[in-house]
Design an enzyme around this catalytic site. Structure first.
Site, PDB file in Angstrom:
ATOM      1  N   GLN A  36       0.806  -1.214   0.000  1.00 31.91           N
ATOM      2  CA  GLN A  36       0.000   0.000   0.000  1.00 31.91           C
ATOM      3  C   GLN A  36       0.840   1.265   0.000  1.00 31.91           C
ATOM      4  OE1 GLN A  36      -2.421  -1.169   3.304  1.00 31.91           O
ATOM      5  NE2 GLN A  36      -0.633  -1.810   4.465  1.00 31.91           N
ATOM      6  N   HIS A  67      -9.895   3.394  18.661  1.00 36.55           N
ATOM      7  CA  HIS A  67      -9.328   2.138  19.177  1.00 36.55           C
ATOM      8  C   HIS A  67     -10.026   1.672  20.460  1.00 36.55           C
ATOM      9  CE1 HIS A  67      -5.988   3.284  16.362  1.00 36.55           C
ATOM     10  NE2 HIS A  67      -6.160   2.016  16.065  1.00 36.55           N
ATOM     11  N   GLU A  91      -0.839   0.018  13.371  1.00 33.22           N
ATOM     12  CA  GLU A  91      -0.321   1.126  14.213  1.00 33.22           C
ATOM     13  C   GLU A  91       0.099   0.647  15.604  1.00 33.22           C
ATOM     14  OE1 GLU A  91      -3.524   1.117  12.928  1.00 33.22           O
ATOM     15  OE2 GLU A  91      -4.155   3.154  12.440  1.00 33.22           O
ATOM     16  N   ASP A 111      -0.419  -8.906  10.968  1.00 29.72           N
ATOM     17  CA  ASP A 111      -0.588  -7.845   9.960  1.00 29.72           C
ATOM     18  C   ASP A 111       0.203  -8.246   8.724  1.00 29.72           C
ATOM     19  OD1 ASP A 111      -1.571  -4.629  10.125  1.00 29.72           O
ATOM     20  OD2 ASP A 111      -0.209  -5.151   8.500  1.00 29.72           O
ATOM     21  N   ASP A 143      -0.745 -12.806   5.892  1.00 31.46           N
ATOM     22  CA  ASP A 143      -2.146 -12.560   5.568  1.00 31.46           C
ATOM     23  C   ASP A 143      -3.032 -13.118   6.690  1.00 31.46           C
ATOM     24  OD1 ASP A 143      -4.555 -12.139   4.269  1.00 31.46           O
ATOM     25  OD2 ASP A 143      -4.439 -14.050   3.203  1.00 31.46           O
ATOM     26  N   GLY A 144      -3.906 -12.269   7.216  1.00 36.05           N
ATOM     27  CA  GLY A 144      -4.755 -12.663   8.342  1.00 36.05           C
ATOM     28  C   GLY A 144      -5.687 -13.807   7.980  1.00 36.05           C
ATOM     29  N   ASP A 161      -9.016  -5.423  12.847  1.00 36.58           N
ATOM     30  CA  ASP A 161      -8.780  -3.981  12.638  1.00 36.58           C
ATOM     31  C   ASP A 161      -8.122  -3.820  11.271  1.00 36.58           C
ATOM     32  OD1 ASP A 161      -8.432  -1.266  12.972  1.00 36.58           O
ATOM     33  OD2 ASP A 161      -6.708  -1.455  14.307  1.00 36.58           O
ATOM     34  N   PRO A 170      -5.900  -6.143  -0.042  1.00 38.67           N
ATOM     35  CA  PRO A 170      -5.789  -7.482   0.564  1.00 38.67           C
ATOM     36  C   PRO A 170      -6.773  -7.786   1.695  1.00 38.67           C
ATOM     37  CG  PRO A 170      -3.918  -6.103   1.209  1.00 38.67           C
ATOM     38  CD  PRO A 170      -4.731  -5.289   0.244  1.00 38.67           C
TER      39      PRO A 170
HETATM   40  N1  SAM Z   1      -8.497   1.994  11.576  1.00 37.60           N
HETATM   41  C1  SAM Z   1      -8.423   1.528  10.284  1.00 37.60           C
HETATM   42  C2  SAM Z   1      -9.598   1.811   9.432  1.00 37.60           C
HETATM   43  O1  SAM Z   1     -10.436   2.556   9.867  1.00 37.60           O
HETATM   44  O2  SAM Z   1      -9.676   1.340   8.302  1.00 37.60           O
HETATM   45  C3  SAM Z   1      -7.742   0.224  10.156  1.00 37.60           C
HETATM   46  C4  SAM Z   1      -6.360   0.474  10.633  1.00 37.60           C
HETATM   47  S1  SAM Z   1      -5.074  -0.622  10.455  1.00 37.60           S
HETATM   48  C5  SAM Z   1      -3.783   0.462   9.923  1.00 37.60           C
HETATM   49  C6  SAM Z   1      -5.391  -1.597   9.012  1.00 37.60           C
HETATM   50  C7  SAM Z   1      -4.347  -2.698   8.859  1.00 37.60           C
HETATM   51  O3  SAM Z   1      -4.878  -3.796   8.146  1.00 37.60           O
HETATM   52  C8  SAM Z   1      -3.073  -2.274   8.121  1.00 37.60           C
HETATM   53  O4  SAM Z   1      -2.016  -2.317   9.032  1.00 37.60           O
HETATM   54  C9  SAM Z   1      -2.940  -3.309   6.999  1.00 37.60           C
HETATM   55  O5  SAM Z   1      -1.606  -3.657   6.707  1.00 37.60           O
HETATM   56  C10 SAM Z   1      -3.754  -4.467   7.565  1.00 37.60           C
HETATM   57  N2  SAM Z   1      -4.235  -5.460   6.611  1.00 37.60           N
HETATM   58  C11 SAM Z   1      -4.899  -5.263   5.459  1.00 37.60           C
HETATM   59  N3  SAM Z   1      -5.183  -6.438   4.866  1.00 37.60           N
HETATM   60  C12 SAM Z   1      -4.703  -7.417   5.678  1.00 37.60           C
HETATM   61  C13 SAM Z   1      -4.681  -8.837   5.627  1.00 37.60           C
HETATM   62  N4  SAM Z   1      -5.209  -9.506   4.606  1.00 37.60           N
HETATM   63  N5  SAM Z   1      -4.113  -9.514   6.647  1.00 37.60           N
HETATM   64  C14 SAM Z   1      -3.557  -8.848   7.703  1.00 37.60           C
HETATM   65  N6  SAM Z   1      -3.534  -7.505   7.796  1.00 37.60           N
HETATM   66  C15 SAM Z   1      -4.093  -6.791   6.804  1.00 37.60           C
END
Ligand code: SAM
Length: 304
Positions: A36, A67, A91, A111, A143-144, A161, A170
């Site tokens: 990203q 949060h 974060e 993450d 990947d989650g 989150d 993703p």
């Molecule tokens: N507060 C936020 C919002 O309102 O959208 C979400 C915050 S947090 C930064 C989102 C996180 O999701 C990012 O760190 C990103 O790398 C992670 N992420 C996205 N797709 C993912 C996946 N498939 N597996 C694990 N983490 C993922």
């Protein structure tokens, strides 16, 4: 006098109809990771902010509201959370809130973006406040969805989150009926899961579909909302429970448990808990008209 600003980030809420101009005081970091575009900037109104692919993820002004609203209703719904899974949450602020609980013995945070997590640690330490150094936290980069499919670990609470399910990103397959079914299988008896569920103003249909997906996988699902002003919207969340109903947790219990937490909360208390689950009629009626359940083959998307 308002200082003139000539630099803006335009955050599209619904491209190309609605956007939010954030006056930029200072660019702290701007670059692309494998997954990203990352922009960490100081804005005039909301202080330090993290944007991913042009979308605000959290701001210094009200990240604590977001949060705390994401984490505490689920943690309080479980009577004694010991093992917690966080998916996303780069974060480190979701982990920060979870680690306040003295009952928590282990947190696994998964993450996908190692570089983003490192950037957050370096440029936004106020968010994690030492969470990454807590020996109870294991950070898994991956990947989650894959993690939840493959792990055999069981948790009391799962907190999702993730970035919004924007086409081509993703997180899309982490808002489906199948995914919530997989999360449910990783929960011990009485387990609770919660996900952020996008904007009630700009993507109400997506919010309603996410609620339907959680409701299709859990015996009890409740949606709720919190005022996250930097997102210029009431923000949506959905909680699924295998045990207690969040509405049955008493004010007295919430007060007592808050007193046992490490540090001070800024937003969440027993009144916020009650209020958050009261979604205004004008919104809930519209959401209730959406019956579609997002699946792996027909997922829910948020507007780019
Ligand atoms: N507060 C936020 C919002 O309102 O959208 C979400 C915050 S947090 C930064 C989102 C996180 O999701 C990012 O760190 C990103 O790398 C992670 N992420 C996205 N797709 C993912 C996946 N498939 N597996 C694990 N983490 C993922």
């Amino acid at each position: 006098m308002v200082e003139p600003t000539w630099r803006f980030i335009i955050e599209w809420m619904v491209l190309p109809h609605e956007g939010h101009m954030h006056g930029v005081k200072r660019v702290i970091y701007s670059g692309r990771t494998e997954y990203q575009q990352v922009d960490i900037v100081e804005t005039y109104l909301f202080g330090k902010c993290l944007f991913l692919d042009g979308k605000l993820q959290s701001s210094e002004h009200d990240e604590r509201i977001y949060h705390e609203a994401l984490v505490h209703p689920a943690m309080m719904t479980h009577p004694e959370p010991r093992r917690v899974l966080i998916v996303g949450g780069g974060e480190g602020a979701t982990a920060r809130e979870v680690l306040r609980y003295p009952s928590v013995e282990r947190v696994v945070m998964v993450d996908i973006d190692r570089e983003l997590v490192e950037l957050c640690k370096r440029y936004m330490p106020e968010w994690n406040q030492g969470a990454f150094d807590d020996p109870r936290l294991e950070l898994v980069i991956g990947d989650g969805r894959k993690y939840v499919e493959e792990t055999d670990e069981m948790f009391d609470v799962a907190i999702l989150d993730l970035t919004d399910p924007i086409p081509g990103t993703p997180s899309v397959l982490l808002y489906t009926r199948e995914f919530y079914g997989l999360v449910r299988r990783r929960l011990r008896s009485g387990g609770v899961a919660v996900t952020q569920a996008t904007s009630l103003r700009f993507s109400l249909e997506t919010f309603a579909k996410i609620r339907n997906a959680v409701a299709s996988a859990f015996p009890l699902a409740r949606s709720y909302t919190a005022p996250v002003i930097s997102f210029i919207s009431f923000w949506g969340f959905v909680l699924g429970s295998l045990g207690r109903d969040p509405l049955s947790v008493s004010g007295g219990e919430i007060r007592e448990r808050i007193a046992s937490l490490k540090g001070e909360l800024e937003f969440y208390n027993e009144d916020a808990h009650r209020l958050m689950f009261r979604i205004p009629k004008s919104i809930s009626e519209k959401a209730d008209r959406v019956s579609e359940v997002p699946t792996d083959t027909n997922p829910a998307f948020a507007p780019p």
